[in-house]
Write a protein that holds these residues in place. Structure first.
Motif, PDB file in Angstrom:
ATOM      1  N   TRP A  59      -7.163  -6.696  -4.194  1.00 22.24           N
ATOM      2  CA  TRP A  59      -6.650  -5.409  -3.551  1.00 22.24           C
ATOM      3  C   TRP A  59      -7.560  -4.275  -4.222  1.00 22.24           C
ATOM      4  O   TRP A  59      -7.903  -3.205  -3.409  1.00 22.24           O
ATOM      5  CB  TRP A  59      -5.262  -4.817  -4.146  1.00 22.24           C
ATOM      6  CG  TRP A  59      -4.954  -3.778  -3.383  1.00 22.24           C
ATOM      7  CD1 TRP A  59      -4.071  -3.780  -2.327  1.00 22.24           C
ATOM      8  CD2 TRP A  59      -4.709  -2.303  -3.712  1.00 22.24           C
ATOM      9  NE1 TRP A  59      -3.779  -2.559  -1.793  1.00 22.24           N
ATOM     10  CE2 TRP A  59      -4.176  -1.656  -2.801  1.00 22.24           C
ATOM     11  CE3 TRP A  59      -5.625  -1.647  -4.875  1.00 22.24           C
ATOM     12  CZ2 TRP A  59      -3.964  -0.083  -3.023  1.00 22.24           C
ATOM     13  CZ3 TRP A  59      -5.458  -0.173  -4.914  1.00 22.24           C
ATOM     14  CH2 TRP A  59      -4.654   0.307  -3.790  1.00 22.24           C
ATOM     15  N   TRP A  60      -8.108  -4.270  -5.311  1.00 24.76           N
ATOM     16  CA  TRP A  60      -9.131  -3.522  -5.945  1.00 24.76           C
ATOM     17  C   TRP A  60     -10.638  -3.275  -5.420  1.00 24.76           C
ATOM     18  O   TRP A  60     -11.633  -2.662  -5.861  1.00 24.76           O
ATOM     19  CB  TRP A  60      -9.140  -3.101  -7.425  1.00 24.76           C
ATOM     20  CG  TRP A  60      -7.796  -2.731  -7.815  1.00 24.76           C
ATOM     21  CD1 TRP A  60      -6.841  -3.752  -8.351  1.00 24.76           C
ATOM     22  CD2 TRP A  60      -7.439  -1.411  -8.242  1.00 24.76           C
ATOM     23  NE1 TRP A  60      -5.961  -3.044  -8.788  1.00 24.76           N
ATOM     24  CE2 TRP A  60      -6.004  -1.387  -8.471  1.00 24.76           C
ATOM     25  CE3 TRP A  60      -7.841  -0.221  -7.748  1.00 24.76           C
ATOM     26  CZ2 TRP A  60      -5.492  -0.403  -8.532  1.00 24.76           C
ATOM     27  CZ3 TRP A  60      -7.201   0.807  -7.833  1.00 24.76           C
ATOM     28  CH2 TRP A  60      -5.933   0.923  -8.449  1.00 24.76           C
ATOM     29  N   ALA A  78      -1.668  -0.686 -11.752  1.00 22.10           N
ATOM     30  CA  ALA A  78      -3.022  -1.413 -11.329  1.00 22.10           C
ATOM     31  C   ALA A  78      -2.883  -3.017 -11.203  1.00 22.10           C
ATOM     32  O   ALA A  78      -3.188  -3.535 -10.529  1.00 22.10           O
ATOM     33  CB  ALA A  78      -4.275  -1.208 -12.145  1.00 22.10           C
ATOM     34  N   ARG A  99     -16.674   4.197  -4.773  1.00 19.62           N
ATOM     35  CA  ARG A  99     -16.052   4.659  -3.661  1.00 19.62           C
ATOM     36  C   ARG A  99     -16.438   5.526  -2.781  1.00 19.62           C
ATOM     37  O   ARG A  99     -16.306   5.311  -1.368  1.00 19.62           O
ATOM     38  CB  ARG A  99     -14.214   4.442  -4.033  1.00 19.62           C
ATOM     39  CG  ARG A  99     -14.002   2.956  -4.482  1.00 19.62           C
ATOM     40  CD  ARG A  99     -12.495   3.135  -5.302  1.00 19.62           C
ATOM     41  NE  ARG A  99     -12.146   1.816  -5.575  1.00 19.62           N
ATOM     42  CZ  ARG A  99     -12.843   1.131  -6.752  1.00 19.62           C
ATOM     43  NH1 ARG A  99     -13.599   1.830  -7.478  1.00 19.62           N
ATOM     44  NH2 ARG A  99     -12.229  -0.162  -7.017  1.00 19.62           N
ATOM     45  N   GLU A 133     -15.771   4.932 -11.019  1.00 20.54           N
ATOM     46  CA  GLU A 133     -15.030   4.137  -9.925  1.00 20.54           C
ATOM     47  C   GLU A 133     -14.685   5.103  -8.660  1.00 20.54           C
ATOM     48  O   GLU A 133     -14.987   4.712  -7.521  1.00 20.54           O
ATOM     49  CB  GLU A 133     -13.859   3.493 -10.590  1.00 20.54           C
ATOM     50  CG  GLU A 133     -13.638   2.495 -11.584  1.00 20.54           C
ATOM     51  CD  GLU A 133     -14.469   1.100 -11.073  1.00 20.54           C
ATOM     52  OE1 GLU A 133     -14.427   1.027  -9.935  1.00 20.54           O
ATOM     53  OE2 GLU A 133     -14.943   0.482 -11.809  1.00 20.54           O
ATOM     54  N   ARG A 184      -6.871   2.546   2.353  1.00 19.36           N
ATOM     55  CA  ARG A 184      -6.739   1.738   0.730  1.00 19.36           C
ATOM     56  C   ARG A 184      -7.847   2.560  -0.194  1.00 19.36           C
ATOM     57  O   ARG A 184      -7.608   2.510  -1.387  1.00 19.36           O
ATOM     58  CB  ARG A 184      -7.112   0.371   0.870  1.00 19.36           C
ATOM     59  CG  ARG A 184      -6.966  -0.497  -0.511  1.00 19.36           C
ATOM     60  CD  ARG A 184      -7.027  -1.978  -0.187  1.00 19.36           C
ATOM     61  NE  ARG A 184      -5.921  -2.481   0.410  1.00 19.36           N
ATOM     62  CZ  ARG A 184      -5.505  -3.737   0.711  1.00 19.36           C
ATOM     63  NH1 ARG A 184      -6.196  -4.751   0.434  1.00 19.36           N
ATOM     64  NH2 ARG A 184      -4.200  -3.919   1.384  1.00 19.36           N
ATOM     65  N   TYR A 190      -6.215   7.163  -7.343  1.00 16.22           N
ATOM     66  CA  TYR A 190      -5.691   6.542  -8.622  1.00 16.22           C
ATOM     67  C   TYR A 190      -6.749   6.950  -9.423  1.00 16.22           C
ATOM     68  O   TYR A 190      -6.348   7.473 -10.777  1.00 16.22           O
ATOM     69  CB  TYR A 190      -5.557   5.024  -8.532  1.00 16.22           C
ATOM     70  CG  TYR A 190      -5.143   4.217  -9.605  1.00 16.22           C
ATOM     71  CD1 TYR A 190      -3.942   3.943 -10.044  1.00 16.22           C
ATOM     72  CD2 TYR A 190      -6.565   3.890 -10.326  1.00 16.22           C
ATOM     73  CE1 TYR A 190      -3.743   3.196 -11.295  1.00 16.22           C
ATOM     74  CE2 TYR A 190      -6.070   3.343 -11.648  1.00 16.22           C
ATOM     75  CZ  TYR A 190      -4.752   2.653 -12.144  1.00 16.22           C
ATOM     76  OH  TYR A 190      -4.572   2.399 -13.169  1.00 16.22           O
ATOM     77  N   GLN A 222      -7.346   4.176  -3.641  1.00 15.13           N
ATOM     78  CA  GLN A 222      -7.913   3.724  -5.004  1.00 15.13           C
ATOM     79  C   GLN A 222      -8.540   5.271  -5.573  1.00 15.13           C
ATOM     80  O   GLN A 222      -8.727   5.194  -6.779  1.00 15.13           O
ATOM     81  CB  GLN A 222      -8.843   2.926  -4.706  1.00 15.13           C
ATOM     82  CG  GLN A 222      -8.254   1.530  -4.396  1.00 15.13           C
ATOM     83  CD  GLN A 222      -9.443   0.352  -4.067  1.00 15.13           C
ATOM     84  OE1 GLN A 222     -10.676   0.586  -4.226  1.00 15.13           O
ATOM     85  NE2 GLN A 222      -8.896  -0.729  -3.231  1.00 15.13           N
ATOM     86  N   ASP A 236       0.872  -1.144  -0.237  1.00 17.15           N
ATOM     87  CA  ASP A 236       0.100   0.133   0.048  1.00 17.15           C
ATOM     88  C   ASP A 236       0.952   1.254   0.160  1.00 17.15           C
ATOM     89  O   ASP A 236       0.579   2.192  -0.615  1.00 17.15           O
ATOM     90  CB  ASP A 236      -0.849   0.196   1.231  1.00 17.15           C
ATOM     91  CG  ASP A 236      -2.067  -1.239   1.127  1.00 17.15           C
ATOM     92  OD1 ASP A 236      -3.197  -0.637   0.835  1.00 17.15           O
ATOM     93  OD2 ASP A 236      -1.722  -2.281   1.717  1.00 17.15           O
TER      94      ASP A 236
END
Length: 352
Positions: free
Chosen positions: A72-73, A65, A138, A134, A93, A100, A97, A25
């Motif tokens: 992990w995703w 990625a 989240r 995405e 985490r 990212y 993400q 991470d």
């Protein structure tokens, strides 16, 4: 539009994802820092072809990625709020993400709108919208955790920019030959926009969360443009710091148009003008060789009451004069409002 504030993070040779002693991470965050530096360099460079640089950075993101472990995703169905080490790891985490996907969206955003007239940018449109979705997934997962203190103003602001990006995608008519699939995807994006609005309306209750309150005003104003009734007319200008300015002009419906605006999915507006520049003056503007900064889409056979849309990105120095309402041939008297919104110029009164 500013240069990087610090140099790249130095990553030792033995700090790899294949090394079992490496904190994956932490290494992911370091690599994200360096990739963000590459995006800034692309924006600042005077000699590099921007789309070639974009493709190189996109490959870096894709490889990063793939380096992450299986699972992990995944978005956890539940994030504990017991202040345990596990809850902290899960939250960090999710934040990584979101970072990212925000970078992926910002990477492709300058080219997304050009896909309407230049097919070589279809990949950027797809990547930008996918990354924005995405991010929203989240964000909503964090909000559903039941702890508002899990998030912060920067997370809310990132969710706003992702939501606005999805809205920009809604301004284009469905792609010919894939109308059904495009409409389904657009309707899904509209639902995401509504969910973000509902979440931010809860945060904005009482007026204490300034970013959420401002975000609600922006999203509501934009949704008025996309109203299924097609009856909203007027001018709208929204300036979002570090993102850009969206200007929309929608002419009033005529009596002959009123009968043709109701469709199962609402009126699909036509993007008439796209401009990727910035408001502030910066020295040594880039040449951006071979890349047009203003594109005119081909009018659809039967568009009615289609708004003219200009997007001005905050990432790039000016190349062409900024598009404004005057360049669209409107007189000072040609001013209308969406619904009952009295302030349709949301222009920089942000508090972050």
């Amino acid at each position: 539009g500013l240069p990087a504030g610090s140099a790249d993070v130095v990553i030792p040779a033995d700090e790899t994802f294949q090394n079992p002693d490496t904190d994956s991470d932490l290494l992911f965050s370091k690599k994200i820092c360096n990739i963000s530096g590459r995006i800034i360099e692309r924006n600042q460079s005077e000699h590099t072809h921007p789309y070639a640089s974009t493709q190189e950075i996109d490959e870096m993101l894709e490889n990063l990625a793939k380096d992450m472990p299986t699972g992990w995703w995944d978005i956890p169905p539940f994030i504990p709020t017991d202040h345990s080490e596990m809850s902290a790891v899960m939250f960090d985490r999710m934040m990584s993400q979101m970072w990212y996907f925000q970078l992926e969206s910002l990477l492709h955003l300058p080219f997304m709108l050009r896909a309407a007239s230049e097919r070589r940018y279809e990949y950027s449109k797809f990547s930008c919208l996918k990354a924005s979705r995405e991010m929203v997934y989240r964000y909503l997962a964090l909000r559903l955790s039941g702890k508002q203190t899990f998030c912060c103003k920067i997370v809310d602001f990132g969710a706003l920019t992702a939501t606005v990006t999805l809205f920009l995608g809604l301004l284009e008519p469905p792609t010919p030959g894939a109308a059904h699939e495009s409409r389904q995807e657009q309707e899904s994006d509209r639902n995401l926009v509504r969910k973000v609005l509902e979440s931010m309306e809860e945060l904005a209750e009482g007026g204490k969360d300034v970013v959420a309150t401002q975000s609600v005003n922006v999203i509501r104003a934009l949704m008025a443009v996309d109203s299924p009734s097609g009856g909203n007319t007027g001018n709208l200008k929204v300036t979002i710091p570090y993102f850009g300015t969206i200007s929309i002009v929608k002419e009033p419906r005529t009596a002959s148009q009123s009968g043709s605006l109701s469709t199962p999915y609402g009126q699909q507006p036509q993007v008439h003008q796209q401009s990727i520049t910035v408001d502030q003056q910066m020295p040594n503007p880039q040449s951006w060789q071979g890349l047009p900064f203003s594109t005119q889409t081909t009018p659809a056979p039967t568009p009615t009451n289609a708004p003219m849309v200009s997007f001005t990105s905050s990432q790039f120095p000016p190349v062409l004069p900024d598009q404004n309402f005057e360049t669209w041939g409107l007189s000072e008297a040609d001013t209308f409002f969406f619904d009952s919104l009295l302030n349709t110029d949301i222009d920089g009164n942000w508090v972050l």
